[in-house]
Design an enzyme around this catalytic site. Structure first.
Site, PDB file in Angstrom:
ATOM      1  N   ARG A   1       9.502  -9.880 -18.118  1.00 13.72           N
ATOM      2  CA  ARG A   1       8.628  -8.951 -18.678  1.00 13.72           C
ATOM      3  C   ARG A   1       8.479  -7.638 -18.002  1.00 13.72           C
ATOM      4  O   ARG A   1       8.363  -6.512 -18.988  1.00 13.72           O
ATOM      5  CB  ARG A   1       7.130  -9.522 -18.978  1.00 13.72           C
ATOM      6  CG  ARG A   1       6.454  -9.370 -17.664  1.00 13.72           C
ATOM      7  CD  ARG A   1       4.837 -10.236 -17.862  1.00 13.72           C
ATOM      8  NE  ARG A   1       3.986 -10.256 -16.900  1.00 13.72           N
ATOM      9  CZ  ARG A   1       4.113 -10.978 -15.519  1.00 13.72           C
ATOM     10  NH1 ARG A   1       5.095 -11.605 -15.361  1.00 13.72           N
ATOM     11  NH2 ARG A   1       3.139 -10.651 -14.673  1.00 13.72           N
ATOM     12  N   HIS A   2       8.616  -7.474 -16.565  1.00 14.34           N
ATOM     13  CA  HIS A   2       8.725  -6.149 -16.214  1.00 14.34           C
ATOM     14  C   HIS A   2      10.007  -5.516 -16.555  1.00 14.34           C
ATOM     15  O   HIS A   2      10.245  -4.312 -16.802  1.00 14.34           O
ATOM     16  CB  HIS A   2       8.455  -6.358 -14.624  1.00 14.34           C
ATOM     17  CG  HIS A   2       7.096  -6.834 -14.279  1.00 14.34           C
ATOM     18  ND1 HIS A   2       6.006  -6.317 -14.941  1.00 14.34           N
ATOM     19  CD2 HIS A   2       6.788  -7.905 -13.433  1.00 14.34           C
ATOM     20  CE1 HIS A   2       5.072  -7.118 -14.263  1.00 14.34           C
ATOM     21  NE2 HIS A   2       5.505  -7.782 -13.521  1.00 14.34           N
TER      22      HIS A   2
ATOM     23  N   THR B   1       0.041  17.130  -2.661  1.00  9.01           N
ATOM     24  CA  THR B   1      -0.694  15.993  -3.294  1.00  9.01           C
ATOM     25  C   THR B   1       0.170  14.860  -3.824  1.00  9.01           C
ATOM     26  O   THR B   1      -0.549  13.706  -4.161  1.00  9.01           O
ATOM     27  CB  THR B   1      -1.393  16.479  -4.467  1.00  9.01           C
ATOM     28  OG1 THR B   1      -0.282  17.207  -5.404  1.00  9.01           O
ATOM     29  CG2 THR B   1      -2.240  17.708  -4.350  1.00  9.01           C
TER      30      THR B   1
ATOM     31  N   ASP C   1       8.246  19.641   0.069  1.00 10.33           N
ATOM     32  CA  ASP C   1       7.945  21.048   0.306  1.00 10.33           C
ATOM     33  C   ASP C   1       7.447  21.233   1.408  1.00 10.33           C
ATOM     34  O   ASP C   1       7.005  20.446   2.354  1.00 10.33           O
ATOM     35  CB  ASP C   1       7.509  21.592  -1.227  1.00 10.33           C
ATOM     36  CG  ASP C   1       5.797  20.965  -1.194  1.00 10.33           C
ATOM     37  OD1 ASP C   1       5.157  20.412  -0.360  1.00 10.33           O
ATOM     38  OD2 ASP C   1       4.859  21.589  -2.180  1.00 10.33           O
TER      39      ASP C   1
ATOM     40  N   HIS D   1       6.801  -4.562  -9.832  1.00 10.58           N
ATOM     41  CA  HIS D   1       6.501  -4.443 -11.335  1.00 10.58           C
ATOM     42  C   HIS D   1       7.356  -3.353 -12.005  1.00 10.58           C
ATOM     43  O   HIS D   1       7.817  -3.533 -12.993  1.00 10.58           O
ATOM     44  CB  HIS D   1       4.838  -3.984 -11.849  1.00 10.58           C
ATOM     45  CG  HIS D   1       3.904  -5.234 -11.353  1.00 10.58           C
ATOM     46  ND1 HIS D   1       2.852  -5.597 -12.166  1.00 10.58           N
ATOM     47  CD2 HIS D   1       4.273  -6.189 -10.428  1.00 10.58           C
ATOM     48  CE1 HIS D   1       2.189  -6.426 -11.564  1.00 10.58           C
ATOM     49  NE2 HIS D   1       3.015  -6.874 -10.499  1.00 10.58           N
TER      50      HIS D   1
ATOM     51  N   ILE E   1       1.586  14.919  -6.262  1.00  8.99           N
ATOM     52  CA  ILE E   1       1.590  14.987  -7.781  1.00  8.99           C
ATOM     53  C   ILE E   1       2.897  15.805  -8.488  1.00  8.99           C
ATOM     54  O   ILE E   1       3.693  15.404  -9.221  1.00  8.99           O
ATOM     55  CB  ILE E   1       0.310  15.535  -8.317  1.00  8.99           C
ATOM     56  CG1 ILE E   1      -1.121  14.866  -8.069  1.00  8.99           C
ATOM     57  CG2 ILE E   1       0.251  15.587  -9.950  1.00  8.99           C
ATOM     58  CD1 ILE E   1      -2.278  15.084  -8.169  1.00  8.99           C
TER      59      ILE E   1
ATOM     60  N   CYS F   1       4.784  16.023  -0.900  1.00  6.40           N
ATOM     61  CA  CYS F   1       4.319  17.639  -1.371  1.00  6.40           C
ATOM     62  C   CYS F   1       2.866  17.511  -0.692  1.00  6.40           C
ATOM     63  O   CYS F   1       2.273  16.507  -0.125  1.00  6.40           O
ATOM     64  CB  CYS F   1       4.563  18.183  -2.600  1.00  6.40           C
ATOM     65  SG  CYS F   1       3.637  17.393  -3.999  1.00  6.40           S
TER      66      CYS F   1
END
Ligand code: RB5
Length: 144
Positions: free
Chosen positions: A132-133, A66, A7, A97, A68, A64
């Protein structure tokens, strides 16, 4: 092919990332935005996430302010594992992972020097292929 999106808050850093990828001879496709004019990050998160989910691009990078909002939005698309990373340890771990297929960063959180190291770490680290991952990723994918 790496899908790029941002953005207005991530525009300048995305331009740095593009330059860096060019120096490394890594192909990318830029899904916008194209300036620092205010815009809505979910639009670009969705474009990049769909490009990765459809296998049009192998991986994506979203930026962006942050990191988030754009990572939350990208993770709504099935098959996307977008990881918000502001350090190289997390970038390496999420590839090994989580087999993360999108790197999200916040341009107001990290400077360009660290951001480019994080990009390199993310792109240069392979998934561990550890049983396992794989099991845990499938649990996310199958919603169980
Ligand atoms: C835009 O001002 C800002 O909210 C956005 O770039 C991002 O930080 C949202 O999570």
């Amino acid at each position: 092919m790496i899908a790029l999106g941002c953005d207005h808050g991530g525009y300048s850093l995305k331009e740095e990332v593009k330059k860096h990828l060019e120096e490394r001879n890594i192909a990318y496709k830029d899904y916008g935005c194209d300036s620092t004019e205010s815009c809505d990050y979910p639009i670009y998160a969705k474009k990049v996430a769909q490009a990765v989910a459809s296998k049009e691009c192998e991986q994506g990078i979203l930026i962006c302010g942050t990191g988030i909002g754009i990572s939350i939005a990208a993770n709504k698309v099935k098959g996307i594992r977008a990881a918000l990373c502001h350090d190289c340890f997390s970038a390496q771990a999420t590839r090994e992972h989580n087999n993360a297929n999108i790197l999200a960063m916040g341009a107001r959180v990290v400077g360009p020097g660290l951001a480019l190291k994080i990009v390199d770490t993310f792109l240069d680290t392979e998934f561990s292929n550890d049983e396992r991952h794989i099991r845990r990723i499938n649990m996310i994918e199958n919603d169980d």
